[in-house]
Design an enzyme around this catalytic site. Structure first.
Site, PDB file in Angstrom:
ATOM      1  N   HIS A 372      45.796  37.288  51.317  1.00 30.35           N
ATOM      2  CA  HIS A 372      44.492  38.056  51.406  1.00 30.35           C
ATOM      3  C   HIS A 372      43.273  37.206  50.864  1.00 30.35           C
ATOM      4  CE1 HIS A 372      46.593  41.904  51.923  1.00 30.35           C
ATOM      5  NE2 HIS A 372      47.287  41.304  51.276  1.00 30.35           N
ATOM      6  N   LYS A 560      32.007  47.079  45.046  1.00 27.09           N
ATOM      7  CA  LYS A 560      33.084  46.115  45.126  1.00 27.09           C
ATOM      8  C   LYS A 560      33.397  45.406  43.998  1.00 27.09           C
ATOM      9  CE  LYS A 560      31.013  44.290  49.047  1.00 27.09           C
ATOM     10  NZ  LYS A 560      31.696  44.466  49.788  1.00 27.09           N
ATOM     11  N   ARG A 561      34.339  44.660  43.954  1.00 28.54           N
ATOM     12  CA  ARG A 561      34.912  43.801  42.706  1.00 28.54           C
ATOM     13  C   ARG A 561      33.639  42.969  42.708  1.00 28.54           C
ATOM     14  NH1 ARG A 561      39.111  40.031  43.795  1.00 28.54           N
ATOM     15  NH2 ARG A 561      38.794  40.523  45.927  1.00 28.54           N
ATOM     16  N   LYS A 566      30.950  37.277  46.656  1.00 28.61           N
ATOM     17  CA  LYS A 566      30.436  38.551  47.172  1.00 28.61           C
ATOM     18  C   LYS A 566      28.849  38.678  46.853  1.00 28.61           C
ATOM     19  CE  LYS A 566      34.848  40.979  46.447  1.00 28.61           C
ATOM     20  NZ  LYS A 566      35.474  41.420  47.544  1.00 28.61           N
ATOM     21  N   THR A 670      37.383  45.853  53.255  1.00 24.50           N
ATOM     22  CA  THR A 670      37.502  47.232  53.775  1.00 24.50           C
ATOM     23  C   THR A 670      36.577  48.390  53.366  1.00 24.50           C
ATOM     24  OG1 THR A 670      39.130  47.438  51.742  1.00 24.50           O
ATOM     25  CG2 THR A 670      40.290  46.840  54.022  1.00 24.50           C
ATOM     26  N   LYS A 674      34.894  51.555  55.578  1.00 23.70           N
ATOM     27  CA  LYS A 674      34.630  52.880  54.982  1.00 23.70           C
ATOM     28  C   LYS A 674      33.124  53.334  55.161  1.00 23.70           C
ATOM     29  CE  LYS A 674      38.216  51.603  51.843  1.00 23.70           C
ATOM     30  NZ  LYS A 674      38.649  51.149  50.425  1.00 23.70           N
TER      31      LYS A 674
HETATM   32  C1  26Q Z   1      45.972  35.719  41.147  1.00 24.80           C
HETATM   33  C2  26Q Z   1      46.393  34.959  40.221  1.00 24.80           C
HETATM   34  C3  26Q Z   1      46.402  35.442  38.876  1.00 24.80           C
HETATM   35  C4  26Q Z   1      45.853  36.596  38.489  1.00 24.80           C
HETATM   36  C5  26Q Z   1      45.721  37.374  39.513  1.00 24.80           C
HETATM   37  C6  26Q Z   1      45.533  36.944  40.682  1.00 24.80           C
HETATM   38  C7  26Q Z   1      44.983  37.930  41.796  1.00 24.80           C
HETATM   39  C8  26Q Z   1      45.142  39.261  41.626  1.00 24.80           C
HETATM   40  C9  26Q Z   1      44.423  40.167  42.816  1.00 24.80           C
HETATM   41  C10 26Q Z   1      44.444  37.375  42.853  1.00 24.80           C
HETATM   42  C11 26Q Z   1      43.856  38.135  43.810  1.00 24.80           C
HETATM   43  C12 26Q Z   1      43.860  39.791  43.908  1.00 24.80           C
HETATM   44  C13 26Q Z   1      43.171  40.618  44.710  1.00 24.80           C
HETATM   45  C14 26Q Z   1      42.876  40.084  45.844  1.00 24.80           C
HETATM   46  C15 26Q Z   1      42.338  41.195  46.800  1.00 24.80           C
HETATM   47  O1  26Q Z   1      41.976  42.257  46.245  1.00 24.80           O
HETATM   48  N1  26Q Z   1      41.717  40.591  47.933  1.00 24.80           N
HETATM   49  C16 26Q Z   1      41.237  41.451  48.837  1.00 24.80           C
HETATM   50  O2  26Q Z   1      42.036  41.868  49.741  1.00 24.80           O
HETATM   51  C17 26Q Z   1      41.666  42.731  50.793  1.00 24.80           C
HETATM   52  C18 26Q Z   1      42.665  43.364  51.453  1.00 24.80           C
HETATM   53  O3  26Q Z   1      43.279  42.584  52.445  1.00 24.80           O
HETATM   54  C19 26Q Z   1      40.490  42.181  51.572  1.00 24.80           C
HETATM   55  O4  26Q Z   1      39.964  42.914  52.504  1.00 24.80           O
HETATM   56  C20 26Q Z   1      39.418  41.457  50.770  1.00 24.80           C
HETATM   57  O5  26Q Z   1      38.733  40.882  51.505  1.00 24.80           O
HETATM   58  C21 26Q Z   1      40.121  40.681  49.771  1.00 24.80           C
HETATM   59  O6  26Q Z   1      39.129  40.216  48.640  1.00 24.80           O
END
Ligand code: 26Q
Length: 832
Positions: A372, A560-561, A566, A670, A674
């Site tokens: 992702h 968004k986050r 972003k 995503t 929406k």
């Molecule tokens: C990694 C290492 C240590 C701690 C946390 C993490 C971590 C946690 C959550 C890394 C990434 C995430 C979340 C990522 C995320 O939400 N990615 C999004 O995924 C969506 C669904 O595929 C995409 O539409 C977005 O583009 C993408 O940013």
């Protein structure tokens, strides 16, 4: 508890006479209030009414469940286990009622009892077991899987506290614990009979016993994994699937009789370990202790889940493990559940007695992995010492996987040490989780076309060239049941009235709406609904932020986050530039069409710069909203505690959707889908799924600007700031906005607070300026915004474009995404 205060309506709002079925439902609800809370209706609190409703819904699901369970068993269906550290479910009452096709019934009955369904539904706490897109995607997927009658289980941790609750204090984000379970969870059913033990740490001794290696643990810690199941119904579908949430507790067989000090201490230790493991989503991992906790969480989820999977398989199919790949498929949502791979090796070898080759042959046909993100800081790596300390036996297995991998790579690329290291599962004292997936999974996919191309050309290239067939591009999607039917019922009804109801399950049918895009009567109805949604959001903003916003202004939304890629920063700089121009250029001011800029974002608690951007947005809001000279032409609003439920209110009220990430960085997005579905126009870069949105809707109906992914990549290759210097010296409005970050005009008198933000844009962190191309893309962004303001005023044309966005969004249904996964990877059969 959700904050909305619901009081019983003083007069009965019901004008409808209840049908016999509704009378029966009413009796059920009243009965639940009595049996569950020991109250009569007159004494019941709104929250009791909520719980009673939820329990009646659950009863209906349970009845379906038993039947569906039997059927899956009888048909011997292959099952999907979707492992994810995040499931951002939001509220369940209304979606469950919608999926059971009983919205009218519940509305009537509650009205008859003096309540409104939507008010009661607001009392449910969001299940916020996630942080952003990846977690919400998992939730959309489970809805689509179930709607399509495909047998699937979501598996995650039952975090006591989900993502933190964000409270803005003096413009800064502060984090409070999320108490989503404070009133219990009406949807879950605990399954103590299916609890399993998970073992951490200690030492592992190997011994030959009867010609076979046996692994014995010393000084290990054991926790008990307790499953809670949330049954899930699909929209007008037969099957009931479930989300399994694992909670950690202490094993009940601790020997309390020999109450010596050692046992007691050990028990306390186990108790505290257990409490921590399912305590919180994303513990602070800036310390070693935090990192260890996160690794324990990872092992906890996968070990519990894998033990359960193998037990279920064995009960149904006996111990012919070679059949496993025909009966199950396990999907790994990003690398976080990757330990499932070595854990399955361990269980097959140590517990079931298989040899390495036999076990490996099974494992490599069972797991599929979705990436992702291409952001290097999010690609997980674990220090080997820590890894060995927490999961010693798993480390042994990972080492062996790596040893064999190195042998193979040596055969393919003899002597190419650089390549071996790059592809290794263990290198530089780190376990590389993505490489572990790439070395073991039978399928790997990206989440949009562009993202998959980047995986193939760049970060996973070496694996791609060895086996191209395994790689798939599967563009994300969203469930239309939540993201229009539930959150925008009036628009849903309007669409139904034109093209019938079929589109909610067959999303391509939405395209039929295109022929009404120029229809004046339809345009008016479409626009009236948008206006109504804007009025409702304006009321929310007034209540929560105390800010008056004009529902006739353009609602421009970025929710968004919070992350530098972003580019919320570019949005804010542009707002500052517009503000300056209104103040200095009277003809611009006279022609300026009013705009309301709406933000919603949580920043990771340790991400200081992201938190400063939140402070900047709030400070800019304070300055602009309170400056009488601009006569309310611009309003800036930061909506606190962005999450699923508030998103449902914001998205339907948006005119403009900001999808402005640095090209190449947003895997898909995503939120973009929406907004499109609900008739907002996108201003966006050619990034992630925006590329496919352009393909679907055509360039006349979307505002694309900025550098392309390859142009960004070219700039990132060469350090050098000539381009940035030129921009700084020639673009005066941008320069002025940047200078305001450090001249004390945003937080009056404070010249240091935003210096880091200024600094990183102009000079970068390692002498490389503007890593995210904020300055390079600014000019085009500004021009595109000007065009939007002009186009918005041509109302008929704008509404036509908005309708075209809704009409052409069918491709982005998660039903299509699930169908893609199923055809390319999972090969599940719908139950009959
Ligand atoms: C990694 C290492 C240590 C701690 C946390 C993490 C971590 C946690 C959550 C890394 C990434 C995430 C979340 C990522 C995320 O939400 N990615 C999004 O995924 C969506 C669904 O595929 C995409 O539409 C977005 O583009 C993408 O940013």
């Amino acid at each position: 508890m959700a904050e909305t205060k619901t009081t019983k309506a003083t007069a009965k709002t019901s004008a409808v006479k209840l049908t016999a079925a509704e009378e029966a439902l009413k009796k059920e609800i009243v009965g639940k209030v009595g049996r569950h809370f020991g109250k009569v209706m007159e004494e019941a609190t709104p929250h009791m009414i909520y719980t009673a409703c939820a329990l009646t819904v659950r009863d209906q699901i349970m009845e379906k469940w038993a039947k569906s369970h039997r059927q899956v068993k009888e048909e011997g269906s292959k099952k999907l286990y979707y492992l994810s550290f995040e499931f951002l479910m939001g509220r369940l009452l209304c979606t469950n009622i919608l999926n059971l096709m009983q919205t009218d019934e519940y509305q009537h009955v509650l009205a008859d009892l003096g309540y409104s369904l939507s008010d009661i539904a607001e009392l449910e706490n969001d299940a916020g077991l996630g942080n952003g897109g990846l977690g919400r995607l998992a939730a959309c997927f489970i809805d689509s899987l179930t709607t399509m009658d495909l047998p699937a289980y979501g598996c995650t941790i039952r975090y006591e506290h989900g993502l933190f609750r964000q409270k803005i204090v003096e413009g800064y984000q502060t984090e409070l614990p999320d108490e989503w379970l404070e009133h219990g969870n009406a949807w879950e059913i605990s399954r103590p009979e299916e609890a399993v033990k998970v073992v951490f740490g200690g030492q592992v001794d190997c011994e030959w016993v009867d010609g076979r290696m046996v692994y014995k643990y010393r000084n290990e810690n054991t926790v008990l994994a307790m499953p809670y199941d949330v049954p899930l119904v699909g929209y007008d579908s037969k099957i009931v699937n479930k989300l399994r949430l694992w909670s950690a507790t202490i094993p009940t067989d601790v020997d309390m009789i020999s109450y010596d000090r050692g046992t007691f201490d050990k028990m306390m230790e186990a108790k505290s370990l257990a409490k921590q493991i399912s305590g919180i989503l994303y513990p602070d991992d800036t310390t070693d202790d935090g990192k260890k906790l996160r690794l324990r969480q990872q092992y906890f989820l996968v070990s519990a889940t894998l033990q359960w999977i193998l037990k279920e398989f064995e009960e149904r199919n006996g111990s012919d493990w070679s059949k496993l790949p025909d009966k199950i498929v396990i999907h790994i949502n990003d690398t976080h559940p990757t330990l499932a791979i070595p854990e399955m090796m361990r269980l097959l070898m140590d517990e079931k007695g298989l040899g390495w080759d036999e076990a490996w042959n099974i494992v490599t046909h069972v797991f599929a992995y979705t990436n992702h993100t291409v952001m290097s800081e999010a690609l997980e790596k674990w220090n080997v010492h820590m890894f060995r300390e927490i999961v010693p036996r798993i480390y042994m297995i990972v080492e062996e996987i790596n040893r064999r991998l190195m042998e193979q790579l040596e055969a393919v690329y003899p002597g190419d040490k650089g390549k071996h290291q790059w592809m290794a599962v263990i290198a530089n004292d780190q376990v590389n989780m993505a490489n572990l997936c790439l070395a073991s999974c039978f399928a790997v996919n990206g989440v949009s076309k562009l993202h998959t191309e980047i995986l193939k050309d760049d970060i996973f290239r070496d694996y791609y060239v060895l086996d191209k067939e395994r790689f798939h591009a599967i563009t994300n999607g969203i469930t239309f049941r939540r993201w229009i039917a539930n959150c925008n019922p009036e628009l849903t009804e309007l669409i139904d009235s034109k093209i019938g109801k079929g589109w909610l399950k067959n999303s391509e049918k939405l395209a039929e709406l295109a022929k009404f895009a120029k229809d004046k009567d339809f345009q008016k109805k479409f626009d009236d609904i948008k206006k109504k949604n804007k009025v409702a959001l304006a009321a929310y903003i007034k209540e929560h932020n105390g800010i008056d916003v004009n529902p006739d202004s353009i609602f421009d939304v970025q929710c968004k986050r919070l992350h530098e890629y972003k580019r919320q920063m570019m949005n804010v700089l542009h707002i500052i530039a517009e503000y300056n121009r209104i103040l200095s250029d009277s003809s611009y001011a006279d022609n300026y069409y009013p705009k309301t800029y709406i933000f919603g974002a949580k920043a990771a608690p340790g991400y200081v710069r992201a938190k400063n951007i939140i402070k900047l947005i709030n400070s800019v809001a304070d300055i602009i909203n309170n400056d009488a000279r601009i006569k309310d032409k611009i309003k800036v609003v930061f909506i606190e505690n962005y999450g699923v439920s508030i998103a449902e209110k914001i998205i339907i009220a948006a005119d403009v959707s900001e999808q402005i990430s640095t090209a190449g960085k947003e895997a898909s997005g995503t939120g973009n889908m929406k907004f499109m579905l609900n008739g907002a126009l996108t201003i966006g870069t050619l990034d992630g799924a925006n590329v496919e949105m352009l393909e679907q809707v055509g360039e006349d109906n979307i505002y694309i600007f900025g550098l392309k992914a390859d142009e960004v990549a070219a700039r990132l290759k060469y350090a050098g700031n000539d381009e940035v210097k030129t921009i700084y010296s020639t673009n005066t409005s941008l320069r002025h906005a940047l200078e305001m970050l450090i001249d004390g005009s945003i937080v009056p008198g404070n010249t240091s607070i935003f210096r880091d933000l200024y600094q990183t844009l102009l000079f970068g962190d390692y002498g490389y300026p503007d890593t995210y191309m904020v300055l390079r893309d600014f000019e085009e962004y500004m021009k595109t915004q000007e065009k939007i303001s002009a186009d918005y005023q041509n109302r008929s044309k704008w509404i036509e474009m908005a309708i075209m966005n809704t009409a052409m969004s069918g491709f982005f249904s998660s039903d299509r995404t699930i169908d893609d996964y199923n055809k390319k990877i999972w090969h599940l059969t719908p139950i009959k």
